[in-house]
Design an enzyme around this catalytic site. Structure first.
Site, PDB file in Angstrom:
ATOM      1  N   MET A 121       0.816  -1.213   0.000  1.00 14.42           N
ATOM      2  CA  MET A 121       0.000   0.000   0.000  1.00 14.42           C
ATOM      3  C   MET A 121       0.856   1.273   0.000  1.00 14.42           C
ATOM      4  SD  MET A 121      -2.994  -1.109   2.693  1.00 14.42           S
ATOM      5  CE  MET A 121      -3.976   0.367   2.398  1.00 14.42           C
ATOM      6  N   HIS A 122       0.190   2.391  -0.240  1.00 16.13           N
ATOM      7  CA  HIS A 122       0.716   3.751  -0.027  1.00 16.13           C
ATOM      8  C   HIS A 122       1.768   4.228  -1.028  1.00 16.13           C
ATOM      9  CE1 HIS A 122      -1.238   3.030   3.785  1.00 16.13           C
ATOM     10  NE2 HIS A 122      -0.314   2.194   4.188  1.00 16.13           N
ATOM     11  N   ASP A 151      -2.660  -4.892   0.332  1.00 17.07           N
ATOM     12  CA  ASP A 151      -2.198  -6.219   0.746  1.00 17.07           C
ATOM     13  C   ASP A 151      -2.850  -6.732   2.023  1.00 17.07           C
ATOM     14  OD1 ASP A 151      -0.870  -4.360   2.325  1.00 17.07           O
ATOM     15  OD2 ASP A 151       1.143  -5.062   1.829  1.00 17.07           O
TER      16      ASP A 151
END
Length: 490
Positions: A78-79, A237
């Site tokens: 992520m991110h 995830d």
């Protein structure tokens, strides 16, 4: 028919082939490089992800009929900030979730814009790993790259874009950008203005089980598949791992011991931690979840084993450990700074309590225990929110360790459930693909049907009490060292 789950991790890309009954037929893993250009920075080349997919998918299907593949979905780190120009070329390396360069931007968002407003706009406050601070960093430090931006996307969505041409993301992954109005499932106009971007630069939003497109003709020919293979949005995830472990509906918990560590609590209703120490995100089942994230989990053990002890024989090192709950050595697992609950990119990995009697086994045990204590930090926040956690499933590479699972069960004093498959994100992604292809009625029923329990590790009363006493000491260490960490990073 087959369904492919793609797990785009920090160290490797895993591809998982699942049949319509949920049985895993094959798994292939492809590693790629992780770059640290400066202390506290972490980057990857998105083209490396795509090359890993291209070679991995052919290997995955080598002994199977590729024409039988019906859907592909994703679980991804992520991110991360992936930016493309108007020619669809990657502008710069992706800035990852564990990158700590955005201290100035995080301070601006939390202190000048204000945590209360951020929470109102997005249900969360700024953390160094989130995407919005990275966008501000690029604007301030690489203005020529900022001006080139045509598309802003997350790591897994780059693979989906290359496969289908669909410029998309899902709500669970978008929740971690600090750009999404999590409650109302739409882009925050206030955050778009704060970041000085345009909504058309952001991907179209979907539920994790939605079909976003089909395979491009050239990809179908390259991989030997049909053009009508459905591409399903997928999830961040941890949300994908939750699907793979049956952590759906209200009140279930999953602990992930991957590169990072997470405590994932599924929720039927939208809820925000009053102190914003836990993230409030949308879930891949169409509902919501709370999540605590520590930036270094299994990566701590990998660092200790391979960089320091210079061995890959993890089992041999752990087999030497016998006295649990009696270790006088403590380890703060903040090798990349820390997110939950401290939100401190200055924090660093630290050993405390060593003496002339300290042995190799004590240090190894301290690393395992330190991660378990940091996970308990997140669980304690949930308890303060009156969220009872009596048991949890566990997944990720670290979950393969019997010793580590036993430590976590006793540090948290809860039952830990290991499943038949520990491939949380990849398996969850394959389930999402099957749901998107209408093999199952919905995500919740598919997840609960396909996640099968292998064993339960119960806490031991005496050992749990020993660990409780040691945790009380552990939780005093960071507050005592916080100021020093700041000075060391000036």
């Amino acid at each position: 028919m087959y369904y492919i789950g793609v797990d785009l991790g920090t160290s490797s890309l895993k591809l998982l082939l699942m049949d319509e009954k949920g049985k895993i037929q094959n798994i292939v893993s492809k590693e790629y490089n992780l770059y640290f250009p400066k202390e506290g920075w972490a980057e990857q080349n998105p083209q490396d992800w795509w090359r890993a997919f291209e070679t991995g998918i052919l290997e995955l299907l080598e002994d199977y009929d590729a024409k039988e593949v019906e859907g592909i979905s994703f679980g991804g780190q992520m991110h991360g900030l992936v930016i493309l120009d108007n020619h669809d070329e990657v502008i710069r390396p992706a800035i990852l979730w564990n990158d700590g360069r955005t201290k100035k931007q995080v301070a601006y968002l939390n202190e000048e814009i204000g945590k209360e407003k951020l929470s109102e706009y997005t249900a969360n406050i700024a953390f160094a790993g989130f995407t919005a601070p990275k966008i501000l960093w690029v604007k301030e430090n690489e203005p020529e790259n900022f001006e080139k931006i045509s598309k802003i996307m997350l790591p897994k969505d780059y693979i989906a874009y290359k496969l289908s041409g669909a410029f998309c993301t899902d709500y669970s992954d978008a929740s971690g950008m600090l750009l999404l109005d999590v409650k109302n499932k739409c882009w925050s106009k206030e955050m778009i203005e704060i970041c000085k971007i345009k909504e058309e630069q952001l991907p179209k939003l979907y539920e994790s089980y939605d079909v976003v497109g089909t395979l491009k003709k050239e990809n179908a020919e390259k991989f030997g598949m049909n053009e009508n293979v459905k591409i399903i949005a997928g999830a961040g995830d941890n949300a994908a791992a939750a699907i793979g472990t049956g952590t759906v509906g209200g009140g279930r918990c999953n602990i992930s011991l991957g590169t990072s560590g997470t405590v994932f609590i599924s929720n039927d209703r939208f809820e925000v931690d009053s102190n914003n120490a836990l993230h409030s995100f949308d879930h891949a089942d169409g509902k919501y979840h709370l999540m605590g994230c520590i930036l270094s989990a299994a990566s701590c053990n990998k660092w200790w084993m391979e960089n320091i002890l210079e061995t890959k024989d993890y089992n041999n090192e752990q087999d030497k450990i016998d006295k649990l709950g009696e270790n006088s050595v403590y380890f703060l697992p903040y090798l990349m700074g820390e997110r939950s609950p401290h939100n401190d990119s200055n924090a660093r990995g630290t050993f405390v309590g060593m003496t002339m009697d300290t042995k190799r086994e004590d240090m190894t045990l301290a690393v395992l225990e330190g991660v378990a204590y940091a996970i308990r930090d997140c669980v304690e926040i949930a308890k303060k929110q009156d969220i009872p956690i009596k048991s949890a499933t566990i997944c990720g590479g670290g979950a393969k360790s019997d010793l580590w699972c036993k430590i976590i069960a006793n540090v948290l004093n809860i039952e830990i459930k290991r499943l038949e498959t520990e491939e949380g994100p990849g398996y969850g992604a394959a389930i999402l693909a099957a749901v998107g292809c209408e093999v199952y009625e919905n995500v919740e029923s598919a997840s609960l049907k396909l996640s099968k329990e292998k064993m339960v590790i119960k806490p031991e009363k005496e050992l749990a009490e020993k660990y409780n006493q040691r945790y009380q000491k552990f939780k005093e260490l960071y507050p005592e060292m916080k100021e020093l960490f700041g000075k060391l990073n000036q």
